[in-house]
Motif scaffolding. Structure first.
Motif, short mmCIF file in Angstrom:
data_model
loop_
_atom_site.label_atom_id
_atom_site.label_comp_id
_atom_site.label_asym_id
_atom_site.label_seq_id
_atom_site.Cartn_x
_atom_site.Cartn_y
_atom_site.Cartn_z
N SER A 1 -9.23 10.50 2.35
CA SER A 1 -10.01 9.62 3.24
C SER A 1 -9.14 8.68 4.06
N VAL A 2 -7.84 8.61 3.76
CA VAL A 2 -6.95 7.66 4.44
C VAL A 2 -6.48 8.22 5.78
N THR B 1 -3.08 4.85 14.43
CA THR B 1 -3.22 3.50 14.98
C THR B 1 -3.18 3.58 16.49
N HIS B 2 -3.60 2.50 17.14
CA HIS B 2 -3.64 2.42 18.60
C HIS B 2 -2.81 1.23 19.07
N LEU B 3 -2.13 1.43 20.17
CA LEU B 3 -1.44 0.34 20.85
C LEU B 3 -1.95 0.38 22.29
N GLY B 4 -2.99 -0.40 22.54
CA GLY B 4 -3.67 -0.26 23.82
C GLY B 4 -4.30 1.12 23.90
N CYS C 1 3.35 -5.54 6.92
CA CYS C 1 3.29 -5.93 8.33
C CYS C 1 1.95 -5.57 8.95
N LEU C 2 1.44 -4.39 8.62
CA LEU C 2 0.13 -3.98 9.13
C LEU C 2 -0.96 -4.90 8.59
N ALA C 3 -0.88 -5.25 7.31
CA ALA C 3 -1.88 -6.14 6.72
C ALA C 3 -1.84 -7.53 7.35
N LEU C 4 -0.67 -7.93 7.83
CA LEU C 4 -0.54 -9.24 8.49
C LEU C 4 -1.02 -9.21 9.94
N GLY C 5 -1.42 -8.05 10.43
CA GLY C 5 -2.01 -7.98 11.77
C GLY C 5 -1.26 -7.16 12.79
N ALA C 6 -0.14 -6.56 12.40
CA ALA C 6 0.58 -5.70 13.35
C ALA C 6 -0.23 -4.44 13.64
N SER D 1 -8.22 2.86 6.52
CA SER D 1 -7.75 2.78 7.90
C SER D 1 -6.88 1.53 8.06
N ILE D 2 -6.18 1.45 9.17
CA ILE D 2 -5.36 0.27 9.43
C ILE D 2 -6.26 -0.96 9.56
N GLU D 3 -7.43 -0.79 10.15
CA GLU D 3 -8.37 -1.92 10.30
C GLU D 3 -8.81 -2.45 8.93
N GLU D 4 -9.09 -1.55 7.99
CA GLU D 4 -9.47 -1.99 6.65
C GLU D 4 -8.29 -2.64 5.93
#
Length: 350
Positions: A42-43, A47-50, A269-274, A317-320
């Motif tokens: 399920s993972v 990710t998106h950058l713009g 880093c992703l969890a911190l908002g990257a 997901s990265i958002e989660e």
């Protein structure tokens, strides 16, 4: 010393000086989830950058080019790795090729080796619109990094000493180029004050390029007779720069880089908002020491570990993942508290 010789010098000293592991990412700990309600299948690592879509949340960050056959081969290898693993790649500063057309092939090889991949061009903040367009055309680039390297230039024996007007020049590039403009620090970090200025001119993304990885002040000091040792410990560690920047961003994506060494660093880093994470020194070392195939295998292991970590946190997901609670302590806590950033919100997310 020629520009090409200097590029080779940078590679040699980057490998010899290594990474300091002073990113402060070790001051971050996740809150364990005993009931994660997730599974491997399920993972999603996408990710998106713009408008750019990454198959994995990390990419090969700017390293080299402009140093003749040696850097051409390194860029060719990195491009094949990026193609094989479906991850973006940035080249090093292309000013060498703009000054000397003989060096163009050390960069353009990246597009030849990876004709359909996401490629970032790269120039310094002194670049004109014409130079930036030529750099983009050289690679048929999907975006361009504009790097900020004041401390490196000041430490460099033959470096620049004039930095006024950089923000205005970057704004002109944002308005005139037809590809996204990413502003990137080169190892000394982005503060929230700088991040606000960059967001106001509508850059496409900010790469915080924090302290704790390849240290260009230390590298340039290796090339000096009189060392400027006070710059060797200069800068904002990666974790602090990332939190400073994300704390004031409303719409601008943030990229984490600077001493990222493994999957746990990436997840933090992703969890911190990257939105994405750039790797450079750790991949260069692997490539030079163990070769192309071993580097591909290392990236595959990183992807496996990312999936493992996200399952453990119940993040599909990265958002989660960016809602996962974590604890910030140590020097990072002290620094951010003095900077007036409320860290309790990170510990109580859900």
């Amino acid at each position: 010393m020629t520009r090409a010789e200097r590029k080779l010098d940078h590679i040699k000293h980057a490998l010899s000086t290594g990474q300091s592991r002073q990113t402060w990412l070790d001051d971050i700990r996740f809150v364990h989830q005993a009931l994660p309600n997730s599974n491997w299948e399920s993972v999603s690592l996408q990710t998106h950058l713009g408008e750019l879509v990454f198959g994995s949340p990390f990419f090969i960050n700017a390293m080299t080019g402009g140093g003749g056959a040696k850097t051409a081969e390194l860029n060719s290898q990195l491009a094949r790795i990026s193609r094989e693993m479906n991850i973006p790649m940035a080249v090093g500063s292309q000013m060498a090729a703009l000054k000397n057309p003989e060096e163009i092939s050390t960069y353009s090889t990246v597009r030849k080796e990876n004709p359909k991949g996401v490629i970032f061009a790269n120039l310094g903040s002194e670049a004109t619109v014409d130079q930036a367009k030529r750099a983009v055309d050289m690679l048929e680039a999907d975006a361009i990094q504009i790097h900020l390297n004041v401390i490196q230039e000041l430490t460099m024996p033959e470096g620049d000493r004039e930095f006024s007007g950089a923000l205005s020049r970057i704004e002109t590039l944002v308005n005139e180029l037809n590809v996204p403009v990413i502003v990137k620090e080169t190892g000394f970090g982005i503060s929230r004050e700088t991040a606000i200025k960059l967001q106001e001119i509508n850059v496409a993304a900010i790469d915080v390029g924090g302290f704790g990885g390849t240290n260009f002040a230390a590298i340039e000091n290796e090339r000096r007779q009189r060392k400027l040792s006070y710059f060797n410990e200069w800068g904002i560690p990666t974790a602090a720069a990332l939190i400073e920047t994300t704390s004031v961003m409303s719409t601008t994506p943030v990229i984490a880089s600077g001493g990222i060494q493994h999957a746990l660093d990436i997840v933090k880093c992703l969890a911190l908002g990257a939105s994405a994470v750039g790797l450079a020194g750790v991949l260069l070392k692997k490539l030079v020491e163990d070769g192309e195939e071993a580097t591909i295998q290392e990236i595959m292991r990183i992807n496996e570990d990312l999936t493992m970590l996200m399952v453990s946190l119940g993040a599909n997901s990265i958002e989660e993942l960016q809602r996962s609670p974590l604890i910030i302590s140590g020097e990072l806590f002290h620094y951010l508290s003095l900077r007036g950033i409320d860290l309790h919100t990170y510990a109580n997310r859900s």
